[in-house]
Design a protein around this motif. Structure first.
Motif, PDB file in Angstrom:
ATOM      1  N   HIS A   1       0.813  -1.219   0.000  1.00 46.60           N
ATOM      2  CA  HIS A   1       0.000   0.000   0.000  1.00 46.60           C
ATOM      3  C   HIS A   1       0.846   1.269   0.000  1.00 46.60           C
ATOM      4  O   HIS A   1       0.422   2.299  -0.537  1.00 46.60           O
ATOM      5  CB  HIS A   1      -0.914   0.016   1.234  1.00 46.60           C
ATOM      6  CG  HIS A   1      -1.867  -1.126   1.280  1.00 46.60           C
ATOM      7  ND1 HIS A   1      -1.954  -1.990   2.341  1.00 46.60           N
ATOM      8  CD2 HIS A   1      -2.768  -1.559   0.362  1.00 46.60           C
ATOM      9  CE1 HIS A   1      -2.876  -2.901   2.095  1.00 46.60           C
ATOM     10  NE2 HIS A   1      -3.379  -2.664   0.909  1.00 46.60           N
ATOM     11  N   VAL A   2       2.003   1.205   0.615  1.00 42.18           N
ATOM     12  CA  VAL A   2       2.849   2.391   0.738  1.00 42.18           C
ATOM     13  C   VAL A   2       4.300   1.936   0.844  1.00 42.18           C
ATOM     14  O   VAL A   2       4.591   0.836   1.327  1.00 42.18           O
ATOM     15  CB  VAL A   2       2.429   3.225   1.981  1.00 42.18           C
ATOM     16  CG1 VAL A   2       2.575   2.423   3.259  1.00 42.18           C
ATOM     17  CG2 VAL A   2       3.186   4.534   2.072  1.00 42.18           C
ATOM     18  N   GLY A   3       5.217   2.789   0.355  1.00 43.81           N
ATOM     19  CA  GLY A   3       6.627   2.414   0.363  1.00 43.81           C
ATOM     20  C   GLY A   3       7.512   3.535   0.888  1.00 43.81           C
ATOM     21  O   GLY A   3       7.265   4.711   0.630  1.00 43.81           O
ATOM     22  N   LEU A   4       8.545   3.160   1.635  1.00 44.10           N
ATOM     23  CA  LEU A   4       9.604   4.079   2.053  1.00 44.10           C
ATOM     24  C   LEU A   4      10.816   3.743   1.210  1.00 44.10           C
ATOM     25  O   LEU A   4      11.402   2.666   1.361  1.00 44.10           O
ATOM     26  CB  LEU A   4       9.911   3.906   3.544  1.00 44.10           C
ATOM     27  CG  LEU A   4       8.775   4.237   4.514  1.00 44.10           C
ATOM     28  CD1 LEU A   4       9.170   3.904   5.949  1.00 44.10           C
ATOM     29  CD2 LEU A   4       8.394   5.700   4.395  1.00 44.10           C
ATOM     30  N   LEU A   5      11.209   4.648   0.316  1.00 42.12           N
ATOM     31  CA  LEU A   5      12.234   4.309  -0.660  1.00 42.12           C
ATOM     32  C   LEU A   5      13.113   5.518  -0.980  1.00 42.12           C
ATOM     33  O   LEU A   5      12.881   6.628  -0.503  1.00 42.12           O
ATOM     34  CB  LEU A   5      11.567   3.752  -1.928  1.00 42.12           C
ATOM     35  CG  LEU A   5      10.152   4.243  -2.288  1.00 42.12           C
ATOM     36  CD1 LEU A   5      10.166   5.691  -2.636  1.00 42.12           C
ATOM     37  CD2 LEU A   5       9.550   3.395  -3.367  1.00 42.12           C
ATOM     38  N   VAL A   6      14.115   5.260  -1.789  1.00 42.88           N
ATOM     39  CA  VAL A   6      15.093   6.291  -2.132  1.00 42.88           C
ATOM     40  C   VAL A   6      14.921   6.678  -3.602  1.00 42.88           C
ATOM     41  O   VAL A   6      15.043   5.827  -4.483  1.00 42.88           O
ATOM     42  CB  VAL A   6      16.534   5.784  -1.887  1.00 42.88           C
ATOM     43  CG1 VAL A   6      17.547   6.849  -2.284  1.00 42.88           C
ATOM     44  CG2 VAL A   6      16.711   5.397  -0.426  1.00 42.88           C
ATOM     45  N   PRO A   7      14.593   7.947  -3.885  1.00 42.59           N
ATOM     46  CA  PRO A   7      14.436   8.385  -5.273  1.00 42.59           C
ATOM     47  C   PRO A   7      15.779   8.416  -5.999  1.00 42.59           C
ATOM     48  O   PRO A   7      16.818   8.302  -5.338  1.00 42.59           O
ATOM     49  CB  PRO A   7      13.845   9.790  -5.117  1.00 42.59           C
ATOM     50  CG  PRO A   7      14.276  10.237  -3.770  1.00 42.59           C
ATOM     51  CD  PRO A   7      14.384   9.003  -2.916  1.00 42.59           C
ATOM     52  N   PRO A   8      15.769   8.565  -7.352  1.00 43.99           N
ATOM     53  CA  PRO A   8      14.604   8.877  -8.198  1.00 43.99           C
ATOM     54  C   PRO A   8      13.714   7.669  -8.442  1.00 43.99           C
ATOM     55  O   PRO A   8      14.172   6.533  -8.435  1.00 43.99           O
ATOM     56  CB  PRO A   8      15.253   9.351  -9.499  1.00 43.99           C
ATOM     57  CG  PRO A   8      16.556   8.615  -9.556  1.00 43.99           C
ATOM     58  CD  PRO A   8      17.025   8.520  -8.133  1.00 43.99           C
TER      59      PRO A   8
END
Length: 298
Positions: free
Chosen positions: A142-149
């Protein structure tokens, strides 16, 4: 039979007195007596024995009273549960996360969520940034904690915070004795441990830029996913590793985390969710997440 009949019956059964029951129900006694009589006629069962002096439940009335109380309790529970789900106070969240948020953002938001919304169930899935984007697009998380780009037109993406890099060195490394900060160019001849670019290109590119700014291309001898793997390998002198400063929150007995001098590159953590996901539970979680990350780590 209507719900009001059950409420009338339960009140009379508790009080065993029509006048007191009518007073509690804020109605006159004759209409209450008439409602109970209608209930008995509809059921074809006598629920009360009435005399001028007392009111008693029949054997059938005792059984019906127990079941009616259970039914009303379950109905109240169902209404309460539906309201909490509607408000987002109860529900299921599948949360994807990658390495750097593990040590600062994730523990705090889970702690606050447990305190403020104990009926919000959060399932954790540790995934790389690339894996999270795929899972979000498919609705698997449902939701993610991630590093862009992050390249996806299907996702909403917001920056949560950013932080600096540190260099992880074995405790016995000569640069540890010299103190901080470390000039990264002095590590040009070291063996580097790095994540795979395909797992998180933004994080990987930021680390490579740090090395390029220092005038060298790192000699990468090993790639891995987990930061704890890097810490373990550094502790045995296998190599050195650039890591997010948030890793300072973990135990690292044989490893020293040194700040980097003249560092121009930072890592950024973002939150992402599918644009089609508008569930109340997700909106509540996003508010919690933003509330617990209202700072920029330097």
């Amino acid at each position: 039979m209507e719900l009001r009949h059950l409420k009338y019956f339960i009140t009379v059964a508790k009080e065993l007195h029509f006048s007191r029951a009518a007073e509690l129900l804020q109605m006159a006694q004759p209409p209450l007596s008439q409602q109970i009589k209608q209930l008995e006629e509809e059921m074809g069962v006598k629920l009360f024995n009435r005399t001028q002096r007392r009111v008693e439940l029949t054997e059938a009335g005792v059984s019906f009273y127990e079941r009616a109380c259970e039914l009303l309790e379950n109905l109240n529970f169902a209404c309460d549960e539906a309201q909490k789900i509607h408000l987002g106070e109860k529900g299921d969240i599948i949360l994807g996360f990658t390495g750097s948020p593990t040590f600062h953002i994730l523990p705090r938001v889970l702690q606050v969520s447990k305190q403020e919304y104990p009926e919000l169930k959060i399932e954790l899935k540790e995934l790389t940034t690339a894996e999270q984007v795929r899972a979000l697009n498919k609705g698997e998380i449902h939701v993610g904690l991630l590093v862009p780009p992050i390249n996806s037109n299907l996702l909403n993406i917001e920056t949560l915070n950013e932080g600096s890099f540190v260099i992880a060195l074995p405790k016995k490394h000569p640069l540890v004795k010299q103190g901080a900060p470390v000039d990264l160019s002095s590590l040009a001849n070291e063996n580097f441990l790095m994540p795979r670019r395909k797992d998180g290109p933004g994080y990987y590119d930021a680390m490579m830029n740090l090395c390029y700014q220092a005038g060298f291309e790192p000699n990468i001898i090993l790639e891995a996913k987990q930061y704890l793997t890097f810490i373990s390998l550094v502790s045995f002198g296998i190599g050195v590793a650039l890591l997010p400063s948030s890793i300072k929150f973990i135990d690292r007995e044989e490893v020293e985390l040194m700040p980097i001098g003249n560092s121009l590159s930072n890592w950024t953590v973002s939150v992402a969710w599918n644009k089609n996901n508008r569930t109340p539970a997700l909106q509540i979680f996003l508010k919690l997440l933003k509330k617990t990350t209202l700072y920029t780590e330097k």
